[in-house]
Design an enzyme around this catalytic site. Sequence first.
Site, PDB file in Angstrom:
ATOM      1  N   LEU A  39       0.976  -1.105   0.162  1.00  0.00           N
ATOM      2  CA  LEU A  39      -0.153  -0.114  -0.041  1.00  0.00           C
ATOM      3  C   LEU A  39       0.848   1.250  -0.012  1.00  0.00           C
ATOM      4  O   LEU A  39       2.012   1.311   0.477  1.00  0.00           O
ATOM      5  CB  LEU A  39      -0.992   0.056   1.147  1.00  0.00           C
ATOM      6  CG  LEU A  39      -1.977  -1.093   1.248  1.00  0.00           C
ATOM      7  CD1 LEU A  39      -2.491  -0.917   2.443  1.00  0.00           C
ATOM      8  CD2 LEU A  39      -2.958  -1.423   0.364  1.00  0.00           C
ATOM      9  N   ASP A  40       0.257   2.398  -0.557  1.00  0.00           N
ATOM     10  CA  ASP A  40       1.119   3.668  -0.560  1.00  0.00           C
ATOM     11  C   ASP A  40       1.460   4.140   0.762  1.00  0.00           C
ATOM     12  O   ASP A  40       0.709   3.789   1.645  1.00  0.00           O
ATOM     13  CB  ASP A  40       0.318   4.603  -1.332  1.00  0.00           C
ATOM     14  CG  ASP A  40       0.268   4.475  -2.616  1.00  0.00           C
ATOM     15  OD1 ASP A  40       1.149   3.843  -3.381  1.00  0.00           O
ATOM     16  OD2 ASP A  40      -0.729   5.300  -3.269  1.00  0.00           O
ATOM     17  N   MET A  41       2.621   4.566   1.182  1.00  0.00           N
ATOM     18  CA  MET A  41       2.674   5.082   2.441  1.00  0.00           C
ATOM     19  C   MET A  41       1.381   5.896   3.307  1.00  0.00           C
ATOM     20  O   MET A  41       1.171   5.831   4.283  1.00  0.00           O
ATOM     21  CB  MET A  41       3.983   5.907   2.588  1.00  0.00           C
ATOM     22  CG  MET A  41       4.328   6.620   3.937  1.00  0.00           C
ATOM     23  SD  MET A  41       5.979   7.528   3.863  1.00  0.00           S
ATOM     24  CE  MET A  41       5.118   8.922   3.381  1.00  0.00           C
TER      25      MET A  41
END
Length: 562
Positions: free
Chosen positions: A407-409
């Site tokens: 997942l994106d940060m």
Amino acid sequence: MNPFPPSCFTPFCEDISGLSLPDKFTFPFYYQPHPLCILAAAELQKHLQTQDDWYHNFGLSSDPEQIIGKMFGVLLVKNAMGEVGYLSAFSGKLADTNHLSGFVPPVFDMLASDSFFHAEQKIINNITTELNVLLCDDKYLALKASLAKIQLFCDSELASQRHHVITNRAKRKEQREALQAADPKYSAEIHLQLAQQSIDDKLRFAHLKIALTRQVDDATNALSLFDKQIDKLKQHRKTLSAQLQHRIFEQYKFLNARGAHKSLAAIFSDTVMRTPPAGAGECAAPKLLHHAYKHNLQPLAMAEFWWGASPKSQVRRHTQFYPACMGKCQPILDHMLLGLEVDENLLLQNTASDKKMDIIYQDDSMLVVNKPTQLLSVPGKHIADSVFSRVKALFPQATGSLIVHRLDMSTSGLMVIALTTASHKILQKQFINRQVSKRYVALIEGLLEEDEGAITLPLTGDFYDRPRQCVCEQTGKAAHTTWQIIERHKELKRSKVFLHPKTGRTHQLRVHCAHERGLHMPIVGDDLYGTSERRLHLHAQSLGLYHPVTQAWLELTCEPDF
């Protein structure tokens, strides 16, 4: 009347004594604009709305032709008398010119009347004209057509003869088999006749190939007299263009706060690109800083904003502030900021260190965790804290790569972790084959009129501004998202939606929401494609997959904190 004096130093129209000056200069690649920069931008935007000295189609009127939005910048400065004001700049050209009253000039104007560019470009243009004359010459075109016709004829004849040889070979094989079946001691004379026929076929094919190749060679040689001239002109043009480009790069000499100059060529020679990309040095930020240093103005803070319609490929919103681009500007600004006390790079701070990562599901072969926002999925270049490092610490006995997907940060929510090598292989295969069901919840800026829909905008990385993604029909990878409305917050002018990504491209949901051909409503708190808030309001809420050992279908959910 233009409110900007020729010096480009612009005093504020209103009293700013109640606003404090910044302690440090803006870190240009990630920042919140200082209040004085916001005020300066507002004054510049008012000027853009009201001036009538020049015309540029930003796409804000009914004019449908040649719409080009622009990035503008303001630089808060203090002059030698201690007065605080600002400088203004635009990226590239505006209204088909490099020079407009009130805006700082380019660092180097290759279009100036006394520039070497015109004379050298004229030589290159003359070569292009000469090339075009040759390429359109009747004799050259006739020879090209003749060669193509001869080549086509020769290929056809050889193919026909090759087919004849193969057919005869098959017939001779049938004859031998038939004779041998009738009489194992069939005549040696017939055997020799069949062998001779085979030799004759091969010779005829070889002679035909030689004759036809000679025809092609003759036509090629006749054409080569032109081709040699054309290749020579092209190589000469290429050499002159490279020399001119390098000379231009050397003319772009950027000052820094220490008074040191460095050319564009020298700046990019130490980067992976080696050569400056098109437009490098023409952005607002380096133009502003160079002008300030050159005129002994002290830089205090900076901000850049977009004015006009968004480009078709990128996400740009009218009047919104944006950081400087990484590919074109970072190498230049790294040099230009030397000697200034600059704000810290907030991107290097671990803002998730005190955030808990909850385990939603656990057994001997896998985990599902709720990743908090701002926690990396895997260790970064500067920050080690991540889902990977935390799982590794909690389960030291785990084997394999652990991380099945990312997942994106900035995105929170469900992530699957494999605790064994075998489980990792099985789980990852489900993601690759798109067998996993995923549902995200997002809060977006704006009120959606429809209740559901689909977005299919192909995505690719923005080469000059990583990690941004852009839409590209030619090179982008297919990306498919469906969405459904959950609720509309009319008082806040926001909508909550379910997002179902059928593909897993980088920043897919963020771009599909923000882009004008998507929902045209960025996710709340999106600091790349919208405006920042306490967090990105995007959460991986639901996940369905087959257990890697039992093959039972698992469905897991975790609600967001928004």
